[in-house]
Design a protein around this motif. Structure first.
Motif, PDB file in Angstrom:
ATOM      1  N   ALA A   1      -8.516  -1.661   1.582  1.00 31.03           N
ATOM      2  CA  ALA A   1      -7.211  -2.756   1.945  1.00 31.03           C
ATOM      3  C   ALA A   1      -7.690  -4.261   1.613  1.00 31.03           C
ATOM      4  O   ALA A   1      -6.675  -4.957   1.002  1.00 31.03           O
ATOM      5  N   TRP A   2      -8.899  -4.415   1.512  1.00 29.66           N
ATOM      6  CA  TRP A   2      -9.465  -5.745   1.170  1.00 29.66           C
ATOM      7  C   TRP A   2      -9.327  -5.987  -0.427  1.00 29.66           C
ATOM      8  O   TRP A   2      -8.743  -7.027  -1.086  1.00 29.66           O
ATOM      9  N   ILE A   3      -9.668  -5.104  -1.155  1.00 31.88           N
ATOM     10  CA  ILE A   3      -9.411  -5.039  -2.817  1.00 31.88           C
ATOM     11  C   ILE A   3      -8.039  -5.165  -3.057  1.00 31.88           C
ATOM     12  O   ILE A   3      -7.656  -6.004  -4.083  1.00 31.88           O
ATOM     13  N   ALA A   4      -7.269  -4.525  -2.346  1.00 28.06           N
ATOM     14  CA  ALA A   4      -5.613  -4.527  -2.518  1.00 28.06           C
ATOM     15  C   ALA A   4      -5.214  -6.022  -2.308  1.00 28.06           C
ATOM     16  O   ALA A   4      -4.349  -6.602  -2.989  1.00 28.06           O
ATOM     17  N   ALA A   5      -5.736  -6.559  -1.128  1.00 27.12           N
ATOM     18  CA  ALA A   5      -5.145  -7.830  -0.650  1.00 27.12           C
ATOM     19  C   ALA A   5      -5.682  -8.902  -1.647  1.00 27.12           C
ATOM     20  O   ALA A   5      -4.981  -9.816  -2.056  1.00 27.12           O
ATOM     21  N   ILE A   6      -6.775  -8.698  -2.140  1.00 31.99           N
ATOM     22  CA  ILE A   6      -7.536  -9.651  -3.079  1.00 31.99           C
ATOM     23  C   ILE A   6      -6.612  -9.757  -4.407  1.00 31.99           C
ATOM     24  O   ILE A   6      -6.304 -10.894  -4.911  1.00 31.99           O
ATOM     25  N   ARG A   7      -6.223  -8.328  -4.895  1.00 28.82           N
ATOM     26  CA  ARG A   7      -5.393  -8.390  -6.093  1.00 28.82           C
ATOM     27  C   ARG A   7      -3.895  -8.911  -5.799  1.00 28.82           C
ATOM     28  O   ARG A   7      -3.217  -9.586  -6.438  1.00 28.82           O
ATOM     29  N   TRP A   8      -3.492  -8.521  -4.634  1.00 32.24           N
ATOM     30  CA  TRP A   8      -1.965  -8.811  -4.484  1.00 32.24           C
ATOM     31  C   TRP A   8      -1.843 -10.215  -4.094  1.00 32.24           C
ATOM     32  O   TRP A   8      -0.933 -11.021  -4.646  1.00 32.24           O
ATOM     33  N   SER A   9      -2.706 -11.096  -3.615  1.00 34.63           N
ATOM     34  CA  SER A   9      -2.686 -12.354  -3.221  1.00 34.63           C
ATOM     35  C   SER A   9      -3.056 -13.357  -4.435  1.00 34.63           C
ATOM     36  O   SER A   9      -2.750 -14.439  -4.511  1.00 34.63           O
ATOM     37  N   GLY A  10      -3.577 -12.574  -5.545  1.00 41.16           N
ATOM     38  CA  GLY A  10      -3.868 -13.520  -6.714  1.00 41.16           C
ATOM     39  C   GLY A  10      -5.013 -14.137  -6.623  1.00 41.16           C
ATOM     40  O   GLY A  10      -5.338 -15.351  -7.084  1.00 41.16           O
TER      41      GLY A  10
END
Length: 508
Positions: free
Chosen positions: A453-462
């Motif tokens: 979830a952290w990796i996905a959020a890092i990518r999604w948030s830019g």
């Protein structure tokens, strides 16, 4: 930027290896020694921490941040450290008996005598290591520190298995100090820096006085709760509280400690080049909070399996302490880079003031909160961290001005990543009837989900950290391809050799 990444790579690698060794050592010793025996090591660690601050006297930081590190400056730093080390070691040796008597633990005398002897290695290790860091030679520094960590782990565990009890810690520290000194001298190679000189004593003492005082105040703050517990409660309580703090510090040690040795040289280079320290601070803080906040939230939810993995079932009583302290540490992000930034910007006096404020606050709150036991002390520690973070942020903005709105913008993507990754363990706790007592396999599974979830959020948030993750993945893939190609080439060489041997055998 390439040089900085290379330095960070070696520094992080060193810290991860040292952390792994420390994890294995602590996990092993937690099953061999009692909380009371760990209490001896905490008091001994406090003594050596104070002694280190006094004898170093900021000489290492001076060599790193000074604009020109002349040979006279190196020789003066060595001379000052040598003189102080001899005095501090002699004082600690003489004070070992009274300290043991104060805590009514006779065994502390021999422990502190070994520690005092180990201090004598410092003047031959610290100046060469400081010069290597100044020159961003973190590969050599990593080799030295990893060798030292291996020595400490081997000696400490071996002696504990043989029944040396708490003294195994002292002999391990002595072994590590000796290895560090020998390798530092050999790595730097210039023996002329060990010739006594006081040519630049004014500059060394001017910086060192404030830096040494700051270091002493930080060490006193770090160990104040344990020292108070040791006197007002017992060594068993010291062992419990110190292990709780150790578990809470694990995220920083895992994820941020590799940054700290590089931070001062890097910020000093920025200051010498006349570039903006505010921009560097905001960028670095965004990176720091992107990993610090999610890891602390995860630890608060998974404190039970974390304690089981690290220390074993006999230590589960510290789980509530771990949860309180880890949540409180969410506020400490301004202090992470406070000292290196202030030192690089010429604000070492303010760094000392911040450390003194933290010490006074820590001692006052610890004495007040101790009447409510270890839980009260945990809340007192949280209050201390929060107040010190506010002061650190104020002082940082004096030397690297920026608006609070700029800080908020720098941190918002980190907050998104923390919320997204924290939602996974929070949901698991809710589904478990709001019970935090997960098993080790359950804790590992939840942790993996939080990382995804952290990796996905890092990518999604830019978040800017996404580019660094991509770079690491690319480097890992490139290394994997090179390894596979090397294995394939070796197999082909072996195959050709075997074929040629077969042909010769047939001809014969």
């Amino acid at each position: 930027m390439i040089g900085l990444r290379r330095a960070l790579l070696f520094s992080v690698t060193e810290r991860y290896v040292a952390l792994t060794l420390n994890f294995v050592t602590v996990a092993t010793l937690a099953r061999l020694l009692t909380p009371e025996e760990f209490g001896y090591s905490v008091i001994g660690a406090a003594a050596i921490g104070f002694a280190e601050c006094l004898r170093d006297f900021g000489t290492s930081g001076f060599l790193v941040q000074t604009r020109v590190a002349t040979r006279h400056a190196s020789r003066t730093a060595f001379t000052v450290m040598l003189m102080l080390t001899l005095m501090v070691a002699a004082t600690l040796w003489a004070a070992a008996g009274p300290i043991a008597g104060f805590y009514e633990k006779e065994g502390l005398t021999a422990y502190l005598h070994v520690i005092a002897f180990g201090l004598l290695m410092g003047p031959f290790a610290a100046p060469p290591l400081a010069l290597l860091r100044r020159d961003m030679q973190f590969k050599a520094v990593a080799i030295i520190n990893i060798s030292s960590a291996v020595s400490i782990a081997l000696v400490t565990v071996s002696l504990a298995v043989m029944g040396a009890s708490y003294m195994s810690f002292a002999w391990g520290i002595l072994a590590g100090a000796t290895v560090t000194a020998v390798l530092a001298v050999l790595s730097h190679g210039d023996m002329r820096i060990f010739r006594p000189s006081v040519a630049e004593w004014r500059a060394v003492l001017s910086f060192g006085g404030y830096s040494s005082a700051a270091g002493m105040f930080w060490k006193l703050q770090e160990f104040a709760p344990s020292l108070i517990i040791g006197r007002l409660m017992d060594f068993g309580a010291v062992g419990l509280f110190s292990r709780a703090v150790m578990v809470c510090q694990l995220p920083d040690k895992c994820l941020l400690n590799g940054l700290m040795p590089v931070a001062l040289p890097a910020l000093a280079n920025e200051a010498r080049a006349g570039r903006s320290l505010a921009s560097a601070y905001l960028t670095a803080t965004a990176y720091i909070t992107a990993v610090q906040w999610p890891s602390l939230l995860l630890l608060a939810c998974l404190a039970h399996p974390a304690v089981l993995i690290l220390l074993g079932g006999q230590w589960v009583s510290i789980v509530p302490l771990v949860q309180i302290i880890s949540l409180g540490l969410l506020a400490c992000f301004p202090t992470v880079l406070a000292y290196p930034l202030l030192a690089a910007a010429g604000g070492i006096r303010h760094a000392m003031i911040a450390a003194l404020f933290g010490l006074v606050t820590s001692v006052s709150l610890a004495l007040f909160a101790s009447q409510w036991g270890l839980t009260g002390l945990a809340f007192g520690m949280v209050a201390t961290v929060s107040l010190q973070a506010c002061l650190s942020l104020y002082l940082i903005r004096l030397y690297a001005p920026f608006r609070l709105g700029e800080l908020a913008r720098a941190l918002r993507r980190s907050a998104v990543a923390a919320a997204a990754s924290g939602a996974v363990p929070a949901a698991a706790v809710a589904l478990n009837g709001f019970d935090f007592a997960f098993s080790i396999p359950e804790g590992i599974a939840i942790g993996i989900g939080a990382v995804i979830a952290w990796i996905a959020a890092i990518r999604w948030s830019g978040h800017a950290l996404a580019a660094e993750i991509d770079l690491v993945v690319e480097m890992a893939g490139r290394a994997g391809r090179m390894l596979r190609e090397d294995i394939r080439a070796r197999n082909e060489i072996r195959a050709r050799g075997a074929a040629a041997s077969g042909s010769r055998a047939e001809g014969t």
